[in-house]
Design a protein around this motif. Structure first.
Motif, PDB file in Angstrom:
ATOM      1  N   PHE A   1      13.439  -6.431   5.513  1.00 52.90           N
ATOM      2  CA  PHE A   1      14.093  -6.387   4.204  1.00 52.90           C
ATOM      3  C   PHE A   1      13.043  -6.730   3.146  1.00 52.90           C
ATOM      4  O   PHE A   1      12.474  -7.821   3.155  1.00 52.90           O
ATOM      5  N   ILE A   2      12.810  -5.769   2.246  1.00 57.58           N
ATOM      6  CA  ILE A   2      11.724  -5.884   1.283  1.00 57.58           C
ATOM      7  C   ILE A   2      12.287  -5.843  -0.137  1.00 57.58           C
ATOM      8  O   ILE A   2      13.094  -4.961  -0.464  1.00 57.58           O
ATOM      9  N   GLU A   3      11.878  -6.806  -0.948  1.00 51.93           N
ATOM     10  CA  GLU A   3      12.226  -6.823  -2.364  1.00 51.93           C
ATOM     11  C   GLU A   3      10.930  -6.613  -3.155  1.00 51.93           C
ATOM     12  O   GLU A   3       9.997  -7.399  -3.028  1.00 51.93           O
ATOM     13  N   ALA A   4      10.906  -5.553  -3.946  1.00 53.86           N
ATOM     14  CA  ALA A   4       9.685  -5.204  -4.678  1.00 53.86           C
ATOM     15  C   ALA A   4       9.998  -5.021  -6.159  1.00 53.86           C
ATOM     16  O   ALA A   4      10.977  -4.362  -6.519  1.00 53.86           O
ATOM     17  N   ILE A   5       9.175  -5.633  -6.996  1.00 50.07           N
ATOM     18  CA  ILE A   5       9.213  -5.398  -8.441  1.00 50.07           C
ATOM     19  C   ILE A   5       8.028  -4.490  -8.748  1.00 50.07           C
ATOM     20  O   ILE A   5       6.870  -4.885  -8.579  1.00 50.07           O
ATOM     21  N   VAL A   6       8.345  -3.266  -9.186  1.00 51.51           N
ATOM     22  CA  VAL A   6       7.335  -2.219  -9.292  1.00 51.51           C
ATOM     23  C   VAL A   6       7.204  -1.767 -10.747  1.00 51.51           C
ATOM     24  O   VAL A   6       8.206  -1.538 -11.428  1.00 51.51           O
ATOM     25  N   GLN A   7       5.985  -1.643 -11.195  1.00 51.78           N
ATOM     26  CA  GLN A   7       5.715  -1.170 -12.550  1.00 51.78           C
ATOM     27  C   GLN A   7       5.698   0.348 -12.578  1.00 51.78           C
ATOM     28  O   GLN A   7       5.034   0.990 -11.767  1.00 51.78           O
ATOM     29  N   VAL A   8       6.460   0.911 -13.533  1.00 53.13           N
ATOM     30  CA  VAL A   8       6.496   2.358 -13.732  1.00 53.13           C
ATOM     31  C   VAL A   8       6.250   2.645 -15.209  1.00 53.13           C
ATOM     32  O   VAL A   8       6.475   1.784 -16.060  1.00 53.13           O
ATOM     33  N   PRO A   9       5.785   3.835 -15.549  1.00 49.67           N
ATOM     34  CA  PRO A   9       5.543   4.153 -16.959  1.00 49.67           C
ATOM     35  C   PRO A   9       6.834   4.075 -17.778  1.00 49.67           C
ATOM     36  O   PRO A   9       7.876   4.587 -17.361  1.00 49.67           O
ATOM     37  N   ARG A  10       6.764   3.463 -18.917  1.00 50.51           N
ATOM     38  CA  ARG A  10       7.966   3.311 -19.741  1.00 50.51           C
ATOM     39  C   ARG A  10       8.406   4.630 -20.360  1.00 50.51           C
ATOM     40  O   ARG A  10       9.523   4.744 -20.866  1.00 50.51           O
ATOM     41  N   THR A  11       7.550   5.624 -20.314  1.00 50.49           N
ATOM     42  CA  THR A  11       7.897   6.928 -20.876  1.00 50.49           C
ATOM     43  C   THR A  11       8.711   7.784 -19.911  1.00 50.49           C
ATOM     44  O   THR A  11       9.220   8.832 -20.308  1.00 50.49           O
ATOM     45  N   TYR A  12       8.857   7.354 -18.651  1.00 49.46           N
ATOM     46  CA  TYR A  12       9.570   8.160 -17.673  1.00 49.46           C
ATOM     47  C   TYR A  12      11.073   8.085 -17.901  1.00 49.46           C
ATOM     48  O   TYR A  12      11.617   7.001 -18.126  1.00 49.46           O
TER      49      TYR A  12
ATOM     50  N   ALA B   1       0.832  -1.210   0.000  1.00 46.09           N
ATOM     51  CA  ALA B   1       0.000   0.000   0.000  1.00 46.09           C
ATOM     52  C   ALA B   1       0.867   1.260   0.000  1.00 46.09           C
ATOM     53  O   ALA B   1       0.539   2.248  -0.677  1.00 46.09           O
ATOM     54  N   ALA B   2       1.965   1.234   0.754  1.00 48.70           N
ATOM     55  CA  ALA B   2       2.847   2.403   0.810  1.00 48.70           C
ATOM     56  C   ALA B   2       3.484   2.676  -0.544  1.00 48.70           C
ATOM     57  O   ALA B   2       3.589   3.834  -0.975  1.00 48.70           O
ATOM     58  N   ILE B   3       3.906   1.617  -1.248  1.00 48.10           N
ATOM     59  CA  ILE B   3       4.542   1.797  -2.557  1.00 48.10           C
ATOM     60  C   ILE B   3       3.519   2.249  -3.588  1.00 48.10           C
ATOM     61  O   ILE B   3       3.792   3.126  -4.418  1.00 48.10           O
ATOM     62  N   ARG B   4       2.330   1.656  -3.574  1.00 49.24           N
ATOM     63  CA  ARG B   4       1.296   2.037  -4.534  1.00 49.24           C
ATOM     64  C   ARG B   4       0.899   3.512  -4.400  1.00 49.24           C
ATOM     65  O   ARG B   4       0.474   4.139  -5.376  1.00 49.24           O
ATOM     66  N   ALA B   5       1.030   4.057  -3.196  1.00 48.21           N
ATOM     67  CA  ALA B   5       0.622   5.442  -2.968  1.00 48.21           C
ATOM     68  C   ALA B   5       1.635   6.448  -3.511  1.00 48.21           C
ATOM     69  O   ALA B   5       1.335   7.643  -3.554  1.00 48.21           O
ATOM     70  N   VAL B   6       2.813   5.984  -3.929  1.00 49.97           N
ATOM     71  CA  VAL B   6       3.832   6.894  -4.453  1.00 49.97           C
ATOM     72  C   VAL B   6       3.421   7.357  -5.851  1.00 49.97           C
ATOM     73  O   VAL B   6       3.123   6.525  -6.714  1.00 49.97           O
ATOM     74  N   PRO B   7       3.398   8.658  -6.123  1.00 46.18           N
ATOM     75  CA  PRO B   7       3.030   9.143  -7.456  1.00 46.18           C
ATOM     76  C   PRO B   7       3.965   8.579  -8.530  1.00 46.18           C
ATOM     77  O   PRO B   7       5.178   8.582  -8.362  1.00 46.18           O
ATOM     78  N   GLY B   8       3.377   8.106  -9.622  1.00 48.10           N
ATOM     79  CA  GLY B   8       4.160   7.545 -10.710  1.00 48.10           C
ATOM     80  C   GLY B   8       4.185   6.031 -10.729  1.00 48.10           C
ATOM     81  O   GLY B   8       4.529   5.425 -11.745  1.00 48.10           O
ATOM     82  N   VAL B   9       3.833   5.384  -9.619  1.00 47.83           N
ATOM     83  CA  VAL B   9       3.813   3.918  -9.573  1.00 47.83           C
ATOM     84  C   VAL B   9       2.549   3.414 -10.255  1.00 47.83           C
ATOM     85  O   VAL B   9       1.437   3.822  -9.909  1.00 47.83           O
ATOM     86  N   VAL B  10       2.722   2.543 -11.255  1.00 51.70           N
ATOM     87  CA  VAL B  10       1.578   1.953 -11.949  1.00 51.70           C
ATOM     88  C   VAL B  10       1.013   0.783 -11.166  1.00 51.70           C
ATOM     89  O   VAL B  10      -0.203   0.607 -11.047  1.00 51.70           O
TER      90      VAL B  10
END
Length: 398
Positions: free
Chosen positions: A244-255, A220-229
């Motif tokens: 210790f957290i490992e996260a694979i996060v989707q971001v816009p490819r245009t960034y 929830a904390a990561i999803r709330a970050v602006p720009g996270v898809v």
């Protein structure tokens, strides 16, 4: 100078050593004096607590050491290992008490001498242990220390054990000869049951079971970050007090890269605020969004090809799409090589948007001109009459 958390854990553990030693000695002396095996058992239990608290004091000083080349996740797991060792000692003690209690019941051992002294000692022990258990449990919760949690459990079991001994002594005073041995059995059962509870949480930490609710909070904390898809996958493990957290996060490819780095920094801050102590490994996966413009898609195609483009303009003429691009090439590059690069970029754009798209490519030299240091311009256009899709290119020197 150590961290505030380290200082809290060390101070609480050190104070517990002296308290445990004093109460253990008092119960042991009184137990021997009145001949109460239940009180002696409780004294032995407190003696194990003294040893456990010494181990805790040492371990909390070591577990807060930072990560090094041999321990990439730090030394926090030492607390879990020490907690298992203390639990093992308690179970050995509980087994010994059960064996001796059964022997005394079977042989009919004489009842203890009843006086006010053991009750005074036990009441003082209950008061001291209740306060220590509360203080240690609070410190363990604040610092997420399993070693302090184990120590708090010992003192909580001392409270229950002391109550069991008082009941046994009272019944012995009323003429029930078996009461003292049964009270000792009660002490052993209290040790075993409370130890089982701590053993479960300690083993879960050692086998990297995700703490309850942590994955949901971090996601929830990561999803709330602006720009996270979106969050594609997230894994959590506990090492000492650190998540210790490992996260694979989707971001816009245009960034651009710097925008993605900003998202990473904000995600680390968001997770730390949600969990107090977190170390986030953030892997960004570029994804296409439904609302991407044609221009953004063209920029992505160029970037994926390793090309620098400028002044991308797009015109939708209804039945035809035209794209105009300024392509930056090396100023010393041969003209044929520039043709090949432009052709590859145009091919990729047509693969994305269809064969009917018209692409105008304008070369811009980086440094010296392509020909005699001058800026050249090329216009590439699909020949609609040629079914083979041959490109007709016109060159002129501005």
């Amino acid at each position: 100078m150590g961290s505030p958390v380290h200082n809290v854990k060390s101070r609480v553990a050190a104070l517990s050593i002296f308290a445990s030693a004093g109460m253990a000695a008092a119960k042991f002396v009184v137990g021997i004096a009145i001949g109460s095996f239940a009180l002696i058992s409780e004294a032995l239990h407190s003696s194990v607590d003294v040893a456990a608290t010494v181990v805790t004091w040492i371990v909390v000083r070591l577990s807060d050491r930072p990560a090094d080349k041999e321990h990439h996740y730090g030394h926090g797991k030492l607390e879990s290992v020490s907690a298992l060792g203390v639990i093992a000692m308690l179970y050995v003690l509980a087994g010994g008490i059960l064996v001796e209690s059964y022997s005394r019941l079977h042989e009919g051992a004489p009842p203890p001498t009843i006086s006010a002294l053991p009750f005074v000692v036990l009441l003082a022990d209950i008061a001291v242990n209740f306060w220590r258990a509360w203080a240690l449990n609070r410190a363990a919760r604040d610092t997420k220390s399993q070693a302090l949690a184990a120590d708090a459990l010992h003192f909580a079991s001392d409270v229950l054990g002391s109550v069991a001994v008082m009941i046994g002594l009272a019944l012995s005073g009323l003429g029930y000869q078996w009461a003292d041995s049964v009270a000792a059995i009660g002490v052993a059962l209290v040790i075993a049951l409370l130890g089982l509870r701590l053993a479960r949480s300690t083993v879960e930490t050692l086998i990297d079971r995700a703490p309850e609710g942590v994955s949901e909070k971090a996601t929830a904390a990561i999803r709330a970050v602006p720009g996270v898809v979106g969050v594609e996958r997230l894994r959590v493990r506990m090492v000492g007090p650190t998540h210790f957290i490992e996260a694979i996060v989707q971001v816009p490819r245009t960034y651009p890269i710097d925008r993605v780095e900003e998202i990473k920094r904000k995600a680390q801050g968001a997770v730390t605020r949600a969990l107090d102590d977190a170390d986030l490994t953030f892997t960004a996966v570029p994804v296409a969004r439904n609302n991407e413009s044609v221009r953004e898609r063209v920029m992505v195609i160029a970037r994926n090809s390793g090309l620098a483009v400028h002044h991308v303009t797009v015109h939708d003429l209804g039945d035809k799409l035209t794209v105009s691009i300024d392509l930056e090439v090396d100023g010393d590059m041969a003209l044929n090589d520039a043709h090949n690069i432009a052709h590859g970029l145009e091919r990729n754009i047509r693969d994305e948007f269809g064969e009917d798209v018209e692409v105008d490519t304008h070369y811009r030299a980086a440094g010296a001109g392509i020909a005699a240091g001058q800026r050249c311009r090329a216009r590439a256009r699909r020949n609609h009459q040629d079914r083979a899709g041959t490109l007709r290119r016109g060159w002129r020197d501005p």
